[in-house]
Design an enzyme around this catalytic site. Structure first.
Site, short mmCIF file in Angstrom:
data_model
loop_
_atom_site.label_atom_id
_atom_site.label_comp_id
_atom_site.label_asym_id
_atom_site.label_seq_id
_atom_site.Cartn_x
_atom_site.Cartn_y
_atom_site.Cartn_z
N GLU A 108 0.93 -1.43 -0.03
CA GLU A 108 -0.16 0.41 0.13
C GLU A 108 0.71 1.29 0.23
O GLU A 108 1.71 0.88 0.38
CB GLU A 108 -0.79 -0.37 1.33
CG GLU A 108 -1.99 -1.22 1.19
CD GLU A 108 -2.42 -1.07 2.36
OE1 GLU A 108 -3.22 -2.19 3.26
OE2 GLU A 108 -2.44 -0.12 3.55
N CYS A 128 5.52 -6.93 6.76
CA CYS A 128 6.28 -6.91 8.35
C CYS A 128 5.96 -8.01 8.44
O CYS A 128 5.44 -8.68 9.85
CB CYS A 128 5.48 -5.23 9.00
SG CYS A 128 6.83 -4.43 10.16
N GLY A 175 5.87 -2.05 6.80
CA GLY A 175 7.61 -2.83 6.76
C GLY A 175 8.29 -2.12 7.45
O GLY A 175 7.85 -0.95 7.74
N GLU A 176 9.12 -2.81 7.75
CA GLU A 176 9.78 -2.08 8.74
C GLU A 176 11.21 -1.68 7.92
O GLU A 176 12.40 -2.33 7.84
CB GLU A 176 10.51 -2.72 10.56
CG GLU A 176 11.96 -2.04 10.52
CD GLU A 176 11.61 -1.32 11.29
OE1 GLU A 176 10.51 -0.54 11.37
OE2 GLU A 176 12.63 -0.48 11.59
N ASN A 306 -6.11 4.39 14.81
CA ASN A 306 -7.52 3.30 13.60
C ASN A 306 -7.79 2.73 14.39
O ASN A 306 -6.54 1.14 14.71
CB ASN A 306 -6.09 3.60 12.59
CG ASN A 306 -6.20 5.19 11.74
OD1 ASN A 306 -7.34 5.27 11.40
ND2 ASN A 306 -4.38 5.41 11.15
N CYS A 349 -2.03 1.88 8.30
CA CYS A 349 -1.45 0.45 8.09
C CYS A 349 -2.17 -1.04 7.86
O CYS A 349 -2.65 -1.73 8.81
CB CYS A 349 -0.12 0.37 9.25
SG CYS A 349 0.79 0.22 7.88
N1 SAH Z 1 8.00 0.27 11.13
C1 SAH Z 1 7.97 0.97 10.95
C2 SAH Z 1 7.56 2.11 9.56
C3 SAH Z 1 5.59 1.52 9.32
S1 SAH Z 1 4.79 2.07 10.71
C4 SAH Z 1 7.14 1.59 12.35
O1 SAH Z 1 7.10 1.07 13.09
O2 SAH Z 1 8.16 3.29 12.67
C5 SAH Z 1 4.38 3.12 10.29
C6 SAH Z 1 3.49 4.33 11.62
O3 SAH Z 1 1.63 3.40 11.22
C7 SAH Z 1 3.99 3.35 12.53
O4 SAH Z 1 3.89 4.77 13.72
C8 SAH Z 1 3.16 2.20 13.79
O5 SAH Z 1 3.42 2.35 15.01
C9 SAH Z 1 1.41 3.42 12.80
N2 SAH Z 1 0.22 2.49 13.00
C10 SAH Z 1 0.09 0.91 12.78
N3 SAH Z 1 -1.11 0.55 13.37
C11 SAH Z 1 -1.40 1.83 13.70
C12 SAH Z 1 -2.76 2.26 13.88
N4 SAH Z 1 -3.30 0.70 13.78
N5 SAH Z 1 -3.05 3.25 14.71
C13 SAH Z 1 -2.15 3.66 14.66
N6 SAH Z 1 -0.65 3.96 13.73
C14 SAH Z 1 -0.34 2.91 13.62
#
Ligand code: SAH
Length: 358
Positions: A108, A128, A175-176, A306, A349
């Site tokens: 995405e 991820c 992803g990370e 979210n 995400c």
């Molecule tokens: N792996 C990296 C980048 C991708 S996730 C990281 O962890 O930063 C991007 C962001 O979205 C991260 O801060 C993650 O914790 C957040 N995220 C994932 N699921 C979420 C959700 N349901 N609600 C709000 N933020 C979320």
């Protein structure tokens, strides 16, 4: 890097697709390849222009190359590219895309327009491996890492669709990024380069869940890229529960490496903090966050969680978010409440992919 960290990285990082993608060559490698084919050096620049500025999808379109060279290139390389398989458009103007690569892996990405700007949120892996408990992508596991060209494709796709250039990129999709460090750095440099997208380094942000050896390395990179760290709790027990993939990278170690990052780079990092009702929004959690972030130069971004269908985690309240801002301000920490864009299009995400492919 200690051995345990090295082992962790070896198992959490998967090889990029095995296809010979011409866009995986660096400018130097491209030049060497052209010379080895008995071609003059300037052909490398011509090819790069077609690939990175004109975004062609076949060698046949490279009309200023001799036909025999186009034929040879077609036999040796693939250009790659991506197909859009689904999209959603939000009331706030942001658009979310599900893109598929040649091997079937899909990711995405999101375009977020504001006035004359366009910010693009890019995925760095298909899936991820970090398994954050509140994240839709984490639940599905890792498929594979993306190449730099595949990250580039996402930005180009979104910018083309909006009919404008991207002015900032955040590696905050699926992803990370720091479990795919090499390709992530390559992609950042392509976004930054005048021969690529020409986006200023400060407008290029990497978000990590906190892979310490890579933060350490990132601090030594010469460019002024921006760093965001997903913190989500400053209480070890809570963080271990909601972010099990980074259990071994303790808050103590995270705090140390972030100090080192600030000292080395003089840049201001930010902490992402998604407020989850009753989990990380309590008074104790707030006190721990104040301790963790005060006197560090870091900026805190509070986001409302979210909601992911079927997940036990629920968003917190606006009142709690406001309290976080006030209390953090009292200890000298700047905190912004980020309005979550594209809520109505499941921009959280991993949710579009889940809806389309399940
Ligand atoms: N792996 C990296 C980048 C991708 S996730 C990281 O962890 O930063 C991007 C962001 O979205 C991260 O801060 C993650 O914790 C957040 N995220 C994932 N699921 C979420 C959700 N349901 N609600 C709000 N933020 C979320």
């Amino acid at each position: 890097m200690n051995t345990e960290d090295a082992e962790f990285l070896a198992t959490s990082t998967q090889a990029v697709s095995t296809r010979t993608a011409i866009r995986s060559l660096s400018p130097d490698e491209l030049t060497r390849m052209v010379l080895s084919m008995g071609q003059p050096k300037f052909r490398a620049q011509q090819i790069a222009d077609w690939l990175w500025t004109k975004h062609v999808t076949s060698f046949d379109e490279m009309s200023n190359l001799p036909a025999s060279l186009r034929e040879q290139l077609t036999q040796m390389f693939v250009i790659g590219g991506t197909d859009e398989i689904a999209r959603q458009v939000s009331k706030d103007g942001s658009r979310k895309y599900l893109l598929k690569f040649a091997d079937g892996a899909s990711v995405e990405c999101v375009g977020m327009p504001t006035r004359n700007k366009l910010s693009v949120c890019v995925s760095t892996q298909a899936g991820c491996g970090m398994a954050c408990a509140f994240c839709a992508t984490g639940a599905a596991g890792l498929n594979r890492s993306l190449s730099a060209a595949e990250m580039y494709d996402q930005v180009v796709h979104v910018a083309k669709d909006f009919g404008t250039r991207a002015t900032s990129v955040v590696l905050m999709g699926q992803g990370e990024p720091f479990a795919n460090y090499k390709e992530t750095m390559k992609a950042l440099r392509l976004f930054n380069s005048p021969e690529g997208l020409g986006i200023g380094a400060r407008h290029l942000t990497v978000s990590t869940c906190g892979i310490i050896p890579m933060i350490h390395k990132f601090a030594t990179e010469p460019e002024q890229f921006t760093l965001a760290v997903s913190l989500h709790s400053a209480v070890q027990k809570t963080r271990d529960m909601i972010m099990p993939g980074v259990k071994r990278f303790t808050l103590l170690r995270l705090w140390d490496v972030m100090q080192e990052y600030v000292e080395k780079t003089g840049r201001r990092p930010s902490y992402e903090y998604a407020l989850i009702g009753g989990v990380n929004d309590t008074d104790d959690e707030l006190a721990a966050l104040c301790d963790f972030a005060s006197d560090t130069m870091a900026h805190v971004n509070v986001i409302m969680l979210n909601e992911v269908p079927g997940s036990p985690f629920k968003p917190s309240t606006d009142a709690r978010a406001q309290l976080f801002v006030r209390k953090l301000a009292q200890v000298g920490v700047e905190c912004t409440i980020r309005n979550s864009r594209g809520n109505d299009i499941a921009a959280a995400c991993g949710q579009l992919k889940q809806q389309v492919l399940n």
